[in-house]
Scaffold this motif. Structure first.
Motif, mmCIF file in Angstrom:
data_model
loop_
_atom_site.group_PDB
_atom_site.id
_atom_site.type_symbol
_atom_site.label_atom_id
_atom_site.label_comp_id
_atom_site.label_asym_id
_atom_site.label_seq_id
_atom_site.Cartn_x
_atom_site.Cartn_y
_atom_site.Cartn_z
ATOM 1 N N THR A 104 0.997 -1.127 0.016
ATOM 2 C CA THR A 104 0.011 0.012 -0.008
ATOM 3 C C THR A 104 0.730 1.390 -0.055
ATOM 4 N N PHE A 105 0.591 2.222 -0.967
ATOM 5 C CA PHE A 105 1.218 3.313 -1.041
ATOM 6 C C PHE A 105 0.380 4.369 -0.492
ATOM 7 N N LEU A 106 0.950 5.235 0.696
ATOM 8 C CA LEU A 106 0.192 6.244 1.495
ATOM 9 C C LEU A 106 0.550 7.591 0.847
ATOM 10 N N THR A 107 -0.285 8.323 -0.135
ATOM 11 C CA THR A 107 -0.050 9.593 -0.576
ATOM 12 C C THR A 107 -0.344 10.746 0.487
ATOM 13 N N GLU A 108 0.676 11.376 0.631
ATOM 14 C CA GLU A 108 0.376 12.671 1.483
ATOM 15 C C GLU A 108 0.960 14.095 0.533
ATOM 16 N N ASP A 109 0.106 14.933 0.792
ATOM 17 C CA ASP A 109 0.578 16.337 -0.025
ATOM 18 C C ASP A 109 1.198 17.298 0.920
ATOM 19 N N THR A 110 2.517 17.496 0.455
ATOM 20 C CA THR A 110 3.216 18.305 1.278
ATOM 21 C C THR A 110 2.941 19.911 1.151
ATOM 22 N N GLY A 111 2.228 20.170 0.130
ATOM 23 C CA GLY A 111 1.889 21.722 -0.387
ATOM 24 C C GLY A 111 3.318 22.472 -0.665
ATOM 25 N N GLY A 112 4.317 21.751 -0.931
ATOM 26 C CA GLY A 112 5.471 22.458 -1.420
ATOM 27 C C GLY A 112 6.158 23.220 -0.509
ATOM 28 N N THR A 113 5.998 22.987 0.987
ATOM 29 C CA THR A 113 6.687 23.672 1.909
ATOM 30 C C THR A 113 7.384 23.111 2.919
ATOM 31 N N ALA A 114 8.237 23.254 3.504
ATOM 32 C CA ALA A 114 8.951 22.424 4.571
ATOM 33 C C ALA A 114 8.111 22.018 5.679
ATOM 34 N N ALA A 115 7.261 23.018 6.181
ATOM 35 C CA ALA A 115 6.140 22.646 7.350
ATOM 36 C C ALA A 115 5.115 21.716 6.774
ATOM 37 N N GLY A 116 4.841 21.657 5.509
ATOM 38 C CA GLY A 116 3.734 20.669 5.082
ATOM 39 C C GLY A 116 4.231 19.397 4.880
ATOM 40 N N ALA A 117 5.547 19.428 4.459
ATOM 41 C CA ALA A 117 6.427 18.224 4.332
ATOM 42 C C ALA A 117 6.711 17.384 5.719
ATOM 43 N N LYS A 118 6.834 18.351 6.767
ATOM 44 C CA LYS A 118 7.052 17.550 7.993
ATOM 45 C C LYS A 118 5.678 17.160 8.801
ATOM 46 N N VAL A 119 4.593 17.770 8.244
ATOM 47 C CA VAL A 119 3.386 17.196 8.709
ATOM 48 C C VAL A 119 3.079 15.929 7.900
ATOM 49 N N ALA A 120 3.229 16.055 6.571
ATOM 50 C CA ALA A 120 2.773 14.998 5.891
ATOM 51 C C ALA A 120 4.074 13.671 6.441
ATOM 52 N N ALA A 121 5.071 14.025 6.522
ATOM 53 C CA ALA A 121 6.068 12.948 7.060
ATOM 54 C C ALA A 121 5.384 12.337 8.133
ATOM 55 N N GLU A 122 4.919 13.074 9.388
ATOM 56 C CA GLU A 122 4.436 12.554 10.673
ATOM 57 C C GLU A 122 3.167 11.871 10.442
ATOM 58 N N LYS A 123 2.594 12.214 9.348
ATOM 59 C CA LYS A 123 1.301 11.475 9.121
ATOM 60 C C LYS A 123 1.612 9.942 8.618
ATOM 61 N N ALA A 124 2.493 9.958 7.635
ATOM 62 C CA ALA A 124 3.012 8.796 7.134
ATOM 63 C C ALA A 124 3.653 7.885 8.170
ATOM 64 N N VAL A 125 4.334 8.428 9.056
ATOM 65 C CA VAL A 125 5.043 7.572 10.144
ATOM 66 C C VAL A 125 4.125 7.040 11.105
ATOM 67 N N ALA A 126 2.921 7.762 11.194
ATOM 68 C CA ALA A 126 1.852 7.584 12.375
ATOM 69 C C ALA A 126 0.960 6.209 11.736
ATOM 70 N N ALA A 127 0.807 6.355 10.287
ATOM 71 C CA ALA A 127 0.097 5.428 9.441
ATOM 72 C C ALA A 127 0.757 4.152 9.114
ATOM 73 N N GLY A 128 2.148 3.876 9.599
ATOM 74 C CA GLY A 128 2.914 2.704 9.749
ATOM 75 C C GLY A 128 3.689 2.533 8.348
ATOM 76 N N ALA A 129 3.908 3.806 7.854
ATOM 77 C CA ALA A 129 4.991 3.559 6.496
ATOM 78 C C ALA A 129 6.340 3.003 7.156
ATOM 79 N N GLU A 130 6.957 2.249 6.187
ATOM 80 C CA GLU A 130 8.415 1.741 6.296
ATOM 81 C C GLU A 130 9.369 2.246 5.482
#
Length: 406
Positions: A104-130
């Motif tokens: 399963t690929f978890l697609t997260e939108d970063t919005g093109g910003t560092a802050a958005g990327a940080k939130v997207a990464a945190e969501k991915a980790v919380a969802a169990g991405a390896e």
């Protein structure tokens, strides 16, 4: 948002229609892993008589067991939407081609910003991405790296800024410093050791300038004279006249480095020609920015050289993508295809480790042979291409193997 194997029913149906094509594709471009370790440099890749190390096929694959990989892209970023969509679609195509199973690929939108990327990464980790594929921009990569490191997962990002690479953060990109090293090595071997240069006033220009000085020192060339220009108005640079004069006073083995593409390359060519510079008198060399529709129309770069991907590989991927999505992809889309194919292969083998990612034998992808260094930077086996009015042609093929023990 989770999309199993990027698997909409429409995309799966498309993939079935193209089954015969995919069988050929997988036989030709399937990513393979090798079980050795080591590092190498671009000079050794292009060596004429290396001791070589062949990438070996994967062992029989096992079921991936519903594992998750995150894809972080600036889908709503200003000016990046189209590129991000192409990356997503290419990854979707790769997953269908490679048979992602229950990955399963978890697609997260970063919005093109560092802050958005940080939130997207945190969501991915919380969802169990390896494993994380992306993000795209260097500032985003810097924001994601500490989150992934803390979670103990690796990142394969798409930035071309080599300084954001790190152990555990690998760059699936085209690095201009490697392109410069390869083309300078080839040019000096043909006798072009006096190289003038015009660099854009940008981060890219700074990277190329440093790489040119390093490459010149390694291969016995000199970079002089050198000048800079503003990309928004390259023809207004006072350095053009100065360098044009120097070129006309130089010998028959004079080269000019123009690391530019698009309309800026056209403007540079026109300005230099108005100052009396002609392709018949010098050898123009460039970078992967010449991989566009404008470079073949610029008279000054006709017969010029640059290091890049074989046109046959580029055309093959472009055609495959166009059959699914109805349009020619940007060059960067092929990076997402290779990253997603690699993710599927690693999931099936049960291993997302750094050791697997940095396999010394490398991987064969849509852009040819590549491998990741422990430092996080990518190393590619590049062809030398010559520009013509009909586009580039390969004059020195890329090596099909990496050097053993390097």
């Amino acid at each position: 948002m989770a999309i199993g194997v990027f698997g909409s029913r429409a995309s799966i149906a498309r993939s079935r229609v193209m089954r015969e094509w995919r069988m050929l594709l997988l036989g030709l471009f399937a990513i393979v892993l090798a079980g050795c370790s080591g590092t190498a440099n671009m000079g050794s890749i292009l060596s004429d008589t290396p001791q070589e190390q062949q990438a070996e096929p994967l062992a029989p694959l096992k079921a991936d067991g519903g594992r998750k990989v995150a894809l972080l892209l600036p889908l709503s970023g200003k000016g990046t939407e189209g590129m991000a969509l192409a990356l997503k679609q290419a990854a979707e195509l790769a997953a269908a081609d490679a048979g992602g199973g229950s990955l399963t690929f978890l697609t997260e939108d970063t919005g093109g910003t560092a802050a958005g990327a940080k939130v997207a990464a945190e969501k991915a980790v919380a969802a169990g991405a390896e494993l994380i594929l992306g993000p795209l921009l260097s500032g985003e990569v810097q924001a994601v790296t500490p989150i992934a490191e803390k979670a103990g997962i690796n990142v394969i990002a798409f930035s071309s800024v080599s300084t954001v690479a790190a152990p555990g953060t690998y760059l699936m990109s085209f690095l201009p410093d490697q392109e410069i090293s390869a083309v300078l090595r080839y040019a000096t071997a043909q006798g072009y050791r006096n190289v003038a240069a015009l660099y854009p006033k940008s981060q890219y220009g700074g990277i190329v300038s440093e790489a040119a000085l390093t490459g010149a020192a390694a291969y016995g060339a000199s970079i002089s004279p050198a000048g800079r220009y503003a990309r928004e108005a390259p023809q207004s640079s006072p350095d053009i006249a100065r360098i044009a004069t120097a070129l006309q006073q130089g010998g028959s083995e004079q080269a000019l480095l123009l690391p530019e593409g698009g309309e800026a390359l056209r403007a540079l060519g026109t300005s230099l020609e108005s100052q009396g510079v002609a392709s018949s008198g010098i050898k123009v060399i460039g970078t992967g920015l010449w991989d566009d529709e404008i470079a073949p129309t610029v008279p000054l770069v006709q017969g010029g050289w640059y290091a890049g991907v074989s046109p046959d590989l580029v055309t093959s991927f472009d055609n495959h993508y166009a059959k699914s999505y109805g349009s020619k992809p940007p060059r960067i889309a092929s990076l997402a295809y290779d990253a997603a194919t690699l993710a599927v292969a690693m999931a099936k083998s049960g291993n997302f480790s750094r050791q697997a990612i940095t396999s010394a034998g490398g991987y064969q992808g849509q852009n040819g042979l590549f491998r990741f260094k422990p430092s996080g930077q990518i190393e590619r086996s590049l062809s030398i291409l010559e520009m013509s009015s009909s586009g580039p042609r390969e004059i020195a093929p890329a090596s099909e193997k990496f050097n053993a023990g390097s």
